[in-house]
Design a protein around this motif. Sequence first.
Motif, PDB file in Angstrom:
ATOM      1  N   UNK A 237      10.954   7.811  -8.896  1.00 26.03           N
ATOM      2  CA  UNK A 237       9.334   7.535  -9.243  1.00 26.03           C
ATOM      3  C   UNK A 237       8.737   6.703  -8.072  1.00 26.03           C
ATOM      4  N   UNK A 238       8.952   7.435  -6.597  1.00 25.16           N
ATOM      5  CA  UNK A 238       8.218   6.747  -5.434  1.00 25.16           C
ATOM      6  C   UNK A 238       7.242   7.841  -5.744  1.00 25.16           C
ATOM      7  N   UNK A 239       6.678   6.717  -4.546  1.00 27.55           N
ATOM      8  CA  UNK A 239       4.862   7.226  -4.381  1.00 27.55           C
ATOM      9  C   UNK A 239       4.666   7.317  -2.883  1.00 27.55           C
ATOM     10  N   UNK A 240       5.258   8.901  -1.949  1.00 27.95           N
ATOM     11  CA  UNK A 240       4.511   8.823  -0.425  1.00 27.95           C
ATOM     12  C   UNK A 240       3.073   7.935  -0.688  1.00 27.95           C
ATOM     13  N   UNK A 241       2.371   7.845   0.277  1.00 28.48           N
ATOM     14  CA  UNK A 241       1.283   7.991   0.116  1.00 28.48           C
ATOM     15  C   UNK A 241       0.856   7.107   2.099  1.00 28.48           C
ATOM     16  N   UNK A 242       0.000   7.354   2.004  1.00 26.82           N
ATOM     17  CA  UNK A 242      -0.869   6.799   3.172  1.00 26.82           C
ATOM     18  C   UNK A 242      -1.234   4.481   3.497  1.00 26.82           C
TER      19      UNK A 242
ATOM     20  N   UNK B 153       7.501  -0.396  23.395  1.00 24.29           N
ATOM     21  CA  UNK B 153       5.826  -0.064  24.472  1.00 24.29           C
ATOM     22  C   UNK B 153       5.241   0.498  24.087  1.00 24.29           C
ATOM     23  N   UNK B 154       5.263   0.899  22.829  1.00 19.36           N
ATOM     24  CA  UNK B 154       3.543   1.781  22.477  1.00 19.36           C
ATOM     25  C   UNK B 154       3.071   1.026  21.410  1.00 19.36           C
ATOM     26  N   UNK B 155       3.902   0.283  20.129  1.00 17.65           N
ATOM     27  CA  UNK B 155       3.010  -0.074  19.377  1.00 17.65           C
ATOM     28  C   UNK B 155       4.037   0.797  18.319  1.00 17.65           C
ATOM     29  N   UNK B 156       3.702  -0.447  17.143  1.00 16.57           N
ATOM     30  CA  UNK B 156       4.498   0.480  15.751  1.00 16.57           C
ATOM     31  C   UNK B 156       3.065   0.733  15.445  1.00 16.57           C
ATOM     32  N   UNK B 157       2.750   2.456  15.051  1.00 17.07           N
ATOM     33  CA  UNK B 157       1.919   3.249  14.732  1.00 17.07           C
ATOM     34  C   UNK B 157       2.520   3.186  13.209  1.00 17.07           C
ATOM     35  N   UNK B 158       1.592   3.515  12.385  1.00 12.15           N
ATOM     36  CA  UNK B 158       1.927   3.730  10.615  1.00 12.15           C
ATOM     37  C   UNK B 158       2.273   5.570  10.399  1.00 12.15           C
ATOM     38  N   UNK B 159       2.853   5.342  10.077  1.00 12.23           N
ATOM     39  CA  UNK B 159       2.872   6.868   9.605  1.00 12.23           C
ATOM     40  C   UNK B 159       3.155   7.123   7.924  1.00 12.23           C
ATOM     41  N   UNK B 160       3.261   7.143   6.999  1.00 10.66           N
ATOM     42  CA  UNK B 160       3.163   6.476   5.541  1.00 10.66           C
ATOM     43  C   UNK B 160       4.123   6.034   5.217  1.00 10.66           C
ATOM     44  N   UNK B 161       3.975   5.343   3.633  1.00  6.76           N
ATOM     45  CA  UNK B 161       4.290   3.799   3.235  1.00  6.76           C
ATOM     46  C   UNK B 161       5.933   3.979   3.053  1.00  6.76           C
TER      47      UNK B 161
ATOM     48  N   UNK C 237      12.264  16.329   4.619  1.00  4.32           N
ATOM     49  CA  UNK C 237      10.888  15.585   5.342  1.00  4.32           C
ATOM     50  C   UNK C 237      10.617  14.885   3.969  1.00  4.32           C
ATOM     51  N   UNK C 238       9.804  13.902   4.238  1.00  2.00           N
ATOM     52  CA  UNK C 238       9.164  13.507   3.181  1.00  2.00           C
ATOM     53  C   UNK C 238       7.855  13.897   2.758  1.00  2.00           C
ATOM     54  N   UNK C 239       6.834  13.399   2.033  1.00  2.00           N
ATOM     55  CA  UNK C 239       6.124  14.336   1.562  1.00  2.00           C
ATOM     56  C   UNK C 239       5.311  14.037   0.447  1.00  2.00           C
ATOM     57  N   UNK C 240       3.897  13.923   0.597  1.00  2.00           N
ATOM     58  CA  UNK C 240       3.342  12.972  -0.784  1.00  2.00           C
ATOM     59  C   UNK C 240       3.799  13.832  -1.904  1.00  2.00           C
ATOM     60  N   UNK C 241       4.610  14.674  -1.801  1.00  2.00           N
ATOM     61  CA  UNK C 241       5.170  15.886  -3.167  1.00  2.00           C
ATOM     62  C   UNK C 241       6.977  15.562  -3.255  1.00  2.00           C
ATOM     63  N   UNK C 242       7.116  14.032  -2.249  1.00  2.03           N
ATOM     64  CA  UNK C 242       8.022  13.495  -2.535  1.00  2.03           C
ATOM     65  C   UNK C 242       7.958  12.450  -3.981  1.00  2.03           C
ATOM     66  N   UNK C 243       9.061  12.434  -4.712  1.00  2.00           N
ATOM     67  CA  UNK C 243       9.628  11.840  -5.628  1.00  2.00           C
ATOM     68  C   UNK C 243      10.937  11.131  -5.821  1.00  2.00           C
ATOM     69  N   UNK C 244      11.310  11.756  -5.635  1.00  2.00           N
ATOM     70  CA  UNK C 244      13.389  11.368  -5.528  1.00  2.00           C
ATOM     71  C   UNK C 244      13.508  11.738  -4.170  1.00  2.00           C
TER      72      UNK C 244
END
Length: 225
Positions: A27-32, A88-96, A173-180
Motif C-alpha cells: 500500500x505504498x504510493x511512489x510520487x514526486x 559535494x553536490x547537495x541532496x537532490x530529490x528523486x522521489x518520495x 526499479x521504483x516507478x509510480x506503479x510500484x505499490x509493494x
Amino acid sequence: MIKPRLIIQKSASDLGINNACAAVISNVTVSDDQSFMGVLQSNLNHVASHLNSLISNSVYEGFSRQLKKLGYENTVSANEKLLRRFISKGAQPINNIVDAYNAVAIRHGVSIGVHTYHHQEDIHVFRSEQPRNFRPLFAKKDITIPTGDLVYSCGDVPLASIGKVDADAHEFRLTQDSSNLLVVVLGHDETPGAFNRSIIEELIDMLRQKMPSLNHYFLETVVDR
C-alpha cells in the motif's frame, strides 16, 4: 499464503552477513512529493558536521572490510559514495520513497536496498558462483557481475550486486506503479540484527506519516551454515 524468506547462503555467511534483515511494505504510493527532503537535509547536515569521526566508525569500517574480503581493496562502499556525493553536490530529490530511505541511510551510514516486489519469492543472499548478466538501475544495457561478487536475488533473478558492480537491478526499479516494495539491509558482522531491523522500522515509520494505510511484515531470516 506462505510468506517469503530471506535465505543467507553459506558463501555470504562466511563474509559476515548473518544479521541481514528484509521486509515487504505494501500500500505504498511512489510520487514526486518532496515531503521527506527536510529530514534528508537535516540528517545530511548532522552527519556532515562530524565527518572526521566517520573514519573510525564501525559501520563504515565494516563495509570497507567486506569489500576487501570480496577482493576490492581500495573501493569506496555504496553508502560512503552516497554521503560524499550529497556533501559535494547537495541532496537532490528523486522521489518520495528514495528520499526517505536516503535520509535513513545517511543518518546511520548503511546501505538500504529498496525494490519493487510483486513476485513473492524467497530472497537469496550469496556470492555469485559464475559470471552473470545484470542490468543496473537506469543503464541502457547489461553488464557482467564477476564470479565471487555478492548478490541478492528474488528467486533466481538478481535484485542487487555488491563488489565490482555496486548497483540495484533496473528491472525492479521504483516507478509510480510500484505499490509493494522489498526493503533489504544486508549490513555486516558489526551491525547486529536488531540494528538492521531498526533501520527498516525507522523507514517504515517515516513513510507511514504520509501513507497511514501502509502495511508491512518482516521476512524470516534463514542462515545456511
